[in-house]
Design a protein around this motif. Structure first.
Motif, mmCIF file in Angstrom:
data_model
loop_
_atom_site.group_PDB
_atom_site.id
_atom_site.type_symbol
_atom_site.label_atom_id
_atom_site.label_comp_id
_atom_site.label_asym_id
_atom_site.label_seq_id
_atom_site.Cartn_x
_atom_site.Cartn_y
_atom_site.Cartn_z
ATOM 1 N N ASN A 136 -11.090 -6.167 -4.847
ATOM 2 C CA ASN A 136 -11.547 -5.270 -5.964
ATOM 3 C C ASN A 136 -11.372 -3.779 -5.578
ATOM 4 O OD1 ASN A 136 -11.957 -7.253 -7.480
ATOM 5 N ND2 ASN A 136 -14.441 -7.337 -7.504
ATOM 6 N N LYS A 155 -8.020 -2.990 -5.552
ATOM 7 C CA LYS A 155 -7.365 -2.737 -7.099
ATOM 8 C C LYS A 155 -7.952 -1.611 -7.815
ATOM 9 C CE LYS A 155 -8.516 -6.676 -8.634
ATOM 10 N NZ LYS A 155 -8.787 -8.039 -9.497
ATOM 11 N N TYR A 156 -9.232 -1.647 -7.633
ATOM 12 C CA TYR A 156 -9.801 -0.464 -8.515
ATOM 13 C C TYR A 156 -9.996 1.071 -8.036
ATOM 14 C CZ TYR A 156 -10.738 -4.376 -11.259
ATOM 15 O OH TYR A 156 -10.711 -5.709 -11.657
ATOM 16 N N ASP A 174 -15.984 1.996 -1.979
ATOM 17 C CA ASP A 174 -14.656 2.728 -2.310
ATOM 18 C C ASP A 174 -15.073 3.911 -3.285
ATOM 19 O OD1 ASP A 174 -14.648 2.209 -5.286
ATOM 20 O OD2 ASP A 174 -14.536 0.152 -4.712
ATOM 21 N N ARG A 176 -14.805 -8.745 -17.424
ATOM 22 C CA ARG A 176 -13.970 -7.942 -16.869
ATOM 23 C C ARG A 176 -14.307 -6.360 -17.600
ATOM 24 N NH1 ARG A 176 -8.317 -7.963 -16.137
ATOM 25 N NH2 ARG A 176 -9.111 -7.152 -14.060
ATOM 26 N N ALA A 177 -14.548 -5.530 -16.914
ATOM 27 C CA ALA A 177 -14.918 -4.098 -17.656
ATOM 28 C C ALA A 177 -13.928 -3.718 -18.614
ATOM 29 C CB ALA A 177 -15.149 -2.954 -16.663
ATOM 30 N N GLY A 236 -6.689 -9.604 -13.114
ATOM 31 C CA GLY A 236 -7.895 -10.142 -12.845
ATOM 32 C C GLY A 236 -8.154 -11.326 -13.649
ATOM 33 N N THR A 237 -9.387 -12.054 -12.955
ATOM 34 C CA THR A 237 -9.577 -13.120 -13.787
ATOM 35 C C THR A 237 -11.375 -12.965 -14.353
ATOM 36 O OG1 THR A 237 -10.477 -14.057 -11.908
ATOM 37 C CG2 THR A 237 -8.380 -14.605 -12.518
ATOM 38 N N GLY A 238 -11.918 -11.927 -13.835
ATOM 39 C CA GLY A 238 -13.504 -11.962 -14.169
ATOM 40 C C GLY A 238 -14.180 -13.100 -13.456
ATOM 41 N N GLY A 293 -14.049 -13.426 -9.706
ATOM 42 C CA GLY A 293 -14.516 -13.106 -8.324
ATOM 43 C C GLY A 293 -15.820 -12.652 -7.999
ATOM 44 N N LEU A 294 -16.757 -11.855 -8.716
ATOM 45 C CA LEU A 294 -17.935 -11.536 -8.486
ATOM 46 C C LEU A 294 -18.874 -12.791 -8.901
ATOM 47 C CD1 LEU A 294 -17.903 -7.758 -9.585
ATOM 48 C CD2 LEU A 294 -17.605 -8.788 -7.254
HETATM 49 P P1 ADP Z 1 -11.654 -9.099 -11.600
HETATM 50 O O1 ADP Z 1 -10.686 -10.359 -11.416
HETATM 51 O O2 ADP Z 1 -11.492 -8.464 -13.160
HETATM 52 O O3 ADP Z 1 -11.349 -8.134 -10.628
HETATM 53 P P2 ADP Z 1 -14.250 -9.673 -10.667
HETATM 54 O O4 ADP Z 1 -15.409 -10.672 -10.945
HETATM 55 O O5 ADP Z 1 -14.082 -9.372 -9.302
HETATM 56 O O6 ADP Z 1 -13.150 -9.900 -11.547
HETATM 57 O O7 ADP Z 1 -14.997 -8.233 -11.193
HETATM 58 C C1 ADP Z 1 -15.380 -7.966 -12.417
HETATM 59 C C2 ADP Z 1 -15.107 -6.740 -12.903
HETATM 60 O O8 ADP Z 1 -15.779 -5.687 -12.339
HETATM 61 C C3 ADP Z 1 -13.888 -6.092 -12.933
HETATM 62 O O9 ADP Z 1 -12.811 -6.650 -13.943
HETATM 63 C C4 ADP Z 1 -13.802 -4.618 -12.847
HETATM 64 O O10 ADP Z 1 -14.171 -3.935 -14.211
HETATM 65 C C5 ADP Z 1 -15.523 -4.386 -12.283
HETATM 66 N N1 ADP Z 1 -15.192 -4.142 -10.818
HETATM 67 C C6 ADP Z 1 -15.380 -4.864 -9.717
HETATM 68 N N2 ADP Z 1 -15.383 -4.129 -8.486
HETATM 69 C C7 ADP Z 1 -14.938 -3.046 -8.865
HETATM 70 C C8 ADP Z 1 -14.975 -1.942 -8.010
HETATM 71 N N3 ADP Z 1 -14.722 -1.939 -6.755
HETATM 72 N N4 ADP Z 1 -14.585 -0.885 -8.919
HETATM 73 C C9 ADP Z 1 -14.610 -0.557 -10.197
HETATM 74 N N5 ADP Z 1 -14.804 -1.830 -10.860
HETATM 75 C C10 ADP Z 1 -15.014 -2.970 -10.268
#
Ligand code: ADP
Length: 510
Positions: free
Chosen positions: A384, A387-388, A412, A431-432, A441-443, A445-446
């Motif tokens: 993440n 990616k972000y 980061d 997913r934001a 992404g899949t939403g 991971g977290l």
């Molecule tokens: P995804 O597959 O969309 O990355 P995650 O469950 O890993 O799914 O993350 C959920 C959402 O949290 C992401 O879609 C993103 O919007 C936000 N996010 C996660 N990590 C970060 C990060 N390091 N910086 C900014 N936004 C993040």
């Protein structure tokens, strides 16, 4: 005194004076007659006239008292009739009382008798108002439930009775946790929130997504739940709940997930073979490749690794759904584990022009973790962060001993997360909005990372500012603190389940 009653008072007063005078006069006349005409002795005459005075005063005072009482009697009768206490009481009549203050007293009596009518019409209005509100609540298509401070359901509208698929008697008057068998995704349940709302450490309104209602015969419904806590309500309404049904929507996701996990499962074998070949090529061909070809090779390797992580995430999320993901906590050197995890991600970071800076305290105590799962958490967090973050800035991994736990943070300087959505990033499929379409992404991971860390007995958190960057942190336990839970002395491991759905009530009896 009320001015209207002055004439009555004066008339009673006058009558008392007249009674006194008349009694005295009758005594004196009796004395004169007895001594002059009947010629009895003065002693006998005095005694007889005293007796006559007494008898006359008793007779006339009784008459005066009756007249005075007539107005009180009139009012009391009117009041009794007005309050509907004894309907057989005879209605007061104007001729029942004598003149002074008569009009006023009659009017007063009439008003008193109207009290009954007024009370009845107020009750009627209250009742029809209540019926109106009840009809409104029953016409709302959203199930609504009201729970008392003793956790008894005191009201459920028609939609709620239909939704819970129980007869009204099995809902109203029943213990809430018996009538509604709910499961929540993640750690926050209605019960845990209510406890904290009661002691003031949490807000009075809460919303949960993807709540599951477990019905008879393994039937399930899924909905979003909105709850409102009312402190010290005089009507004993402690909790109001509204259920927003999303069964179709969430089941579609679940079906998609089970289909995807089936498909993804089939990817595992070819993917492992491909990664093996890439590793062999990297080892054997490094010398003979030019810089462009080396970069291609790195890209290929990083992509294969990302695909493998994705496959593993999907399969693990599917296992969490079935409450079938088990972790095996063993004694590990955290520095070694995290350095290996970072090394695995370094190539991917480099492909995206980023660098992972690792800063792990030396001499940290050993931890009790499931190494493969912690790799997965680190992969998600670092992936993440890569990616972000759209700039070349470093990603920092830091590990320290904090409050008796080992805490690791991944920071980061990327796009950050808006404060209004930050509370949802650990939710399944979340997913934001901003990055949803531009970044893949899949939403999951977290969501997966949180389930893994929860099963370790740790916590996972995020601090972030939009356009400035994010820090994700998680804690894991020190091995010596959990070593006593080892059951199998041969294997030296603790088995924990990662739960996707948490039962709402610890004492649930169903
Ligand atoms: P995804 O597959 O969309 O990355 P995650 O469950 O890993 O799914 O993350 C959920 C959402 O949290 C992401 O879609 C993103 O919007 C936000 N996010 C996660 N990590 C970060 C990060 N390091 N910086 C900014 N936004 C993040």
């Amino acid at each position: 005194m009320i001015t209207y009653l002055q004439p009555l008072r004066e008339s009673i007063w006058l009558k008392i004076i007249l009674v006194t005078l008349f009694s005295l006069l009758s005594g004196v006349i009796a004395y004169v007659i007895l001594t002059k005409y009947i010629t009895v002795s003065p002693y006998v005459a005095a005694c007889s006239s005293l007796a006559i005075t007494f008898i006359v005063s008793v007779i006339i005072s009784k008459r005066v008292a009756d007249q005075a009482m007539a107005s009180t009697n009139l009012l009391v009768r009117a009041l009794i009739i007005g309050l509907d206490d004894s309907p057989e009481i005879e209605k007061p009549d104007a001729k029942d009382i004598i003149k002074p203050s008569r009009e006023y007293l009659i009017k007063l009596a009439e008003r008193a008798m109207d009290i009954n009518v007024a009370i009845k019409s107020t009750n009627q209005a209250g009742l029809s108002k209540m019926h109106f509100y009840q009809a409104v609540a029953d016409s709302i298509a959203v199930p609504i439930i009201v729970v008392s401070s003793k956790q008894i359901i005191t009201y459920a509208n028609n939609a709620a009775i239909k939704y819970l698929e129980l007869s009204p008697e099995k809902i109203i008057g029943q213990y809430f946790y018996d009538a509604c068998n709910l499961s929540f995704v993640g750690g926050s349940t209605l019960e845990s929130w209510l406890e904290s709302a009661k002691d003031g450490s949490n807000k009075q309104n809460e919303i949960w997504e993807r709540v599951r209602l477990n019905l008879a015969e393994d039937k399930r419904k899924q909905f979003d739940l909105a709850a409102h806590y009312i402190k010290d309500s005089d009507k004993d309404i402690e909790l109001t709940l509204a259920f927003f049904d999303r069964t179709l929507h969430y089941e579609r996701d679940d079906h998609d997930l089970s289909f995807v996990s089936l498909a993804v499962h089939e990817l595992r074998t070819p993917l492992t073979i491909m990664r093996g070949y890439i590793e062999v090529f990297e080892d054997e061909l490094t010398e003979s490749l030019n810089s462009e070809q080396t970069e291609f090779m790195h890209n290929m390797s990083a992509s294969a690794q990302q695909l493998a992580a994705f496959v593993s995430s999907i399969l693990n999320v599917a296992r969490i759904e079935e409450n079938a993901l088990y972790l095996h906590l063993k004694e590990e050197n955290i520095k070694k584990v995290l350095e290996e995890a970072c090394k695995n991600m370094q190539l991917r970071a480099r492909v995206h022009d980023k660098n992972i800076v690792v800063n792990i305290d030396d001499n940290l105590p050993t931890v009790g973790i499931d190494k493969v799962s912690i790799f997965e958490v680190m992969n998600n967090l670092i992936d993440n962060a890569i990616k972000y973050t759209h700039t070349k800035e470093d990603i920092t991994v830091k590990t320290t001993l904090k409050d008796g736990m080992i805490e690791t943070t991944v920071s980061d300087n990327g796009i950050g997360i808006a404060s209004n959505v930050i509370g949802h990033v650990f939710d399944k499929f979340y997913r934001a909005h901003k990055s949803k379409n531009s970044i893949g992404g899949t939403g999951l991971g977290l969501y997966l990372s949180k389930a893994i860390i929860d099963a370790h007995g740790g916590t996972i958190w995020v601090k972030s500012k939009e356009d400035q960057g994010s820090t994700f942190g998680f804690t894991v336990p020190i091995y010596s603190d959990i070593a006593s839970q080892i059951k199998d002395s041969q294997n030296k491991e603790i088995v924990r389940g990662a739960h996707g759905w948490i039962k709402n009530h610890t004492l649930y009896r169903g």
